[in-house]
Write a protein that holds these residues in place. Structure first.
Motif, PDB file in Angstrom:
ATOM      1  N   PHE A  69       0.849  -1.448   0.041  1.00 11.49           N
ATOM      2  CA  PHE A  69      -0.135   0.177  -0.007  1.00 11.49           C
ATOM      3  C   PHE A  69       0.870   1.136  -0.123  1.00 11.49           C
ATOM      4  O   PHE A  69       1.537   1.363   0.734  1.00 11.49           O
ATOM      5  N   VAL A  70       0.548   2.082  -0.962  1.00 11.66           N
ATOM      6  CA  VAL A  70       1.505   3.399  -0.965  1.00 11.66           C
ATOM      7  C   VAL A  70       0.761   4.848  -0.683  1.00 11.66           C
ATOM      8  O   VAL A  70       1.498   5.783  -0.652  1.00 11.66           O
ATOM      9  N   LYS A  71      -0.515   4.746  -0.295  1.00  9.78           N
ATOM     10  CA  LYS A  71      -1.004   5.826   0.235  1.00  9.78           C
ATOM     11  C   LYS A  71      -1.648   5.645   1.605  1.00  9.78           C
ATOM     12  O   LYS A  71      -2.060   4.419   1.980  1.00  9.78           O
ATOM     13  N   LEU A  72      -1.493   6.770   2.440  1.00  2.22           N
ATOM     14  CA  LEU A  72      -1.752   6.713   3.969  1.00  2.22           C
ATOM     15  C   LEU A  72      -2.451   8.148   4.083  1.00  2.22           C
ATOM     16  O   LEU A  72      -1.900   9.052   3.871  1.00  2.22           O
ATOM     17  N   GLU A  73      -3.598   7.992   4.810  1.00  2.03           N
ATOM     18  CA  GLU A  73      -4.363   8.975   5.383  1.00  2.03           C
ATOM     19  C   GLU A  73      -4.804   9.008   6.839  1.00  2.03           C
ATOM     20  O   GLU A  73      -5.511   8.248   7.006  1.00  2.03           O
ATOM     21  N   ILE A  74      -4.208   9.860   7.495  1.00  4.54           N
ATOM     22  CA  ILE A  74      -4.626  10.000   9.049  1.00  4.54           C
ATOM     23  C   ILE A  74      -4.788  11.342   9.325  1.00  4.54           C
ATOM     24  O   ILE A  74      -4.013  12.075   9.853  1.00  4.54           O
ATOM     25  N   VAL A  75      -5.929  11.913   9.424  1.00  6.32           N
ATOM     26  CA  VAL A  75      -6.454  13.296   9.298  1.00  6.32           C
ATOM     27  C   VAL A  75      -7.408  13.252  10.758  1.00  6.32           C
ATOM     28  O   VAL A  75      -8.345  12.687  10.892  1.00  6.32           O
ATOM     29  N   SER A  97      -2.976  15.705   8.062  1.00  2.00           N
ATOM     30  CA  SER A  97      -3.548  17.167   7.986  1.00  2.00           C
ATOM     31  C   SER A  97      -4.253  17.097   9.524  1.00  2.00           C
ATOM     32  O   SER A  97      -4.734  15.978   9.754  1.00  2.00           O
ATOM     33  N   THR A  98      -4.355  18.351  10.133  1.00  5.84           N
ATOM     34  CA  THR A  98      -5.171  18.628  11.252  1.00  5.84           C
ATOM     35  C   THR A  98      -4.930  17.698  12.296  1.00  5.84           C
ATOM     36  O   THR A  98      -5.570  16.850  12.903  1.00  5.84           O
ATOM     37  N   ASN A  99      -3.601  17.570  12.938  1.00  5.38           N
ATOM     38  CA  ASN A  99      -3.088  17.017  13.971  1.00  5.38           C
ATOM     39  C   ASN A  99      -2.335  17.827  14.627  1.00  5.38           C
ATOM     40  O   ASN A  99      -2.510  19.160  14.462  1.00  5.38           O
ATOM     41  N   TYR A 100      -1.506  17.394  15.726  1.00  6.48           N
ATOM     42  CA  TYR A 100      -0.558  18.191  16.670  1.00  6.48           C
ATOM     43  C   TYR A 100       0.703  18.085  16.205  1.00  6.48           C
ATOM     44  O   TYR A 100       1.547  18.155  17.207  1.00  6.48           O
ATOM     45  N   LEU A 101       1.231  17.752  15.050  1.00  7.98           N
ATOM     46  CA  LEU A 101       2.736  17.416  14.871  1.00  7.98           C
ATOM     47  C   LEU A 101       3.600  18.474  14.779  1.00  7.98           C
ATOM     48  O   LEU A 101       3.106  19.720  14.162  1.00  7.98           O
ATOM     49  N   SER A 102       4.740  18.437  15.250  1.00  5.51           N
ATOM     50  CA  SER A 102       5.672  19.530  15.339  1.00  5.51           C
ATOM     51  C   SER A 102       6.933  18.835  14.848  1.00  5.51           C
ATOM     52  O   SER A 102       8.028  19.595  14.060  1.00  5.51           O
TER      53      SER A 102
END
Length: 334
Positions: A69-75, A97-102
């Protein structure tokens, strides 16, 4: 300009839609910050279950002998840690997108990445993110983060970069020699005061709406630029538009502070290529015979403020050209 070129300009112009996506940056960021402070999000690492749920698009691996699998979405999962992604080396498309990653460092192991979206996170700077190994990355969106600068950003294959809605004040430190394939740069809704330090040799489309730009500087280096979008800034003059910009076809300076004809003098230098100009919501629109004057200076213009320039209008403007030039010569210099 052909119909195909005209359609392309319309497609790439944010003003063609009612909402260009920049109206609510400050409000969105303030609300997000308030929520963060109120709830003090606890550290949350990505899990195997989240990854399994977000994987899709089964493709052959590089050696052609297996599939992955080459696509990942964790929004919108409140993530603060993505260390577990390091082992998913076959990923090519990621949306976090729309997480709290720094910290984006775990992505440095994913050297097959082509497309990366991390909008709405907490990234503060590119320095130390170790994105250099992503040599195939072509599309990167890091809108609505907490970036204040661009130092440390690189991408030899990068073609599209979205930095909308950050807090970038200057482009100083931009490593132009490491962004040689960049074609589209989105900088709307930042805090830029000048266009200096934007030397990108292959740049075609530059979007700078909703900054606080007062000076056009360094644009003479953008010889391949076709679209320049400067809506809702603080420009009083277009000095800085250079004859070296020999590919410029579309210029949008809607909602600035341009009030005199002399402020448009530099446009004569791009008259041979410019086909669409937007000056709406500038004080100059209230001056007498505004459209005729502009068309007399730019006889090849096809659209002015979204309205087509008719052949009759162009003919009238041509007849008045010398008269306008004489009047312009009498106008006090700024």
């Amino acid at each position: 300009m052909s119909d195909l070129e005209d359609d392309e300009l319309r497609r790439l112009d944010p003003d063609e839609s009612e909402d260009d996506g920049t109206k609510d940056f400050d409000e969105d960021q303030a609300e997000e910050e308030a929520n963060f402070q109120q709830y003090k999000v606890s550290p949350l690492a990505v899990t195997q279950d989240m990854i399994k749920e977000g994987l899709s698009l089964l493709c052959r691996t590089g050696n052609g002998l297996s599939h992955a699998f080459v696509k990942l979405e964790i929004v919108d999962r409140n993530l603060t840690d993505i260390s577990l992604l390091e082992s998913f080396v076959h990923l090519r498309f990621i949306d976090l997108s729309t997480n709290y990653l720094s910290d984006l460092n775990p992505l440095s192991k994913l050297t097959q990445l082509l497309w990366l979206k991390v909008d709405g996170n907490h990234v503060q700077e590119f320095r130390g993110q170790r994105l250099e190994p992503l040599i195939y990355l072509q599309w990167f969106s890091i809108a609505k983060n907490r970036l204040r600068g661009v130092e440390g950003l690189s991408g030899p294959a990068l073609e599209t970069l979205n930095l909308i809605g950050n807090s970038i004040q200057r482009m100083q430190g931009l490593q132009c020699n490491k962004l040689t394939n960049l074609v589209t740069l989105e900088l709307r809704g930042n805090r830029l005061e000048t266009t200096e330090d934007l030397y990108l040799p292959n740049l075609r489309r530059l979007y700078l709406a909703q900054n606080i730009i007062k000076r056009l500087e360094g644009l003479h280096k953008l010889e391949r630029l076709t679209i320049l979008h400067l809506r809702d800034n603080q420009l009083e003059t277009l000095d800085g538009i250079s004859p070296n910009m020999k590919s410029l076809q579309y210029l949008n300076v809607r909602g600035n502070l341009i009030f005199s004809r002399s402020a448009l003098r530099s446009l004569v230098g791009v008259a041979d290529t410019l086909r669409a100009l937007v000056l709406a919501e500038n004080p100059i629109m209230d001056t007498e015979e505004y459209r005729l004057f502009v068309l007399s200076q730019l006889p090849l213009l096809e659209r002015l403020d979204k309205e087509p320039a008719s052949e009759e209008e162009k003919g009238d403007a041509l007849e008045r050209q010398k008269e306008f030039q004489d009047e312009d010569g009498q106008e006090p210099k700024e």
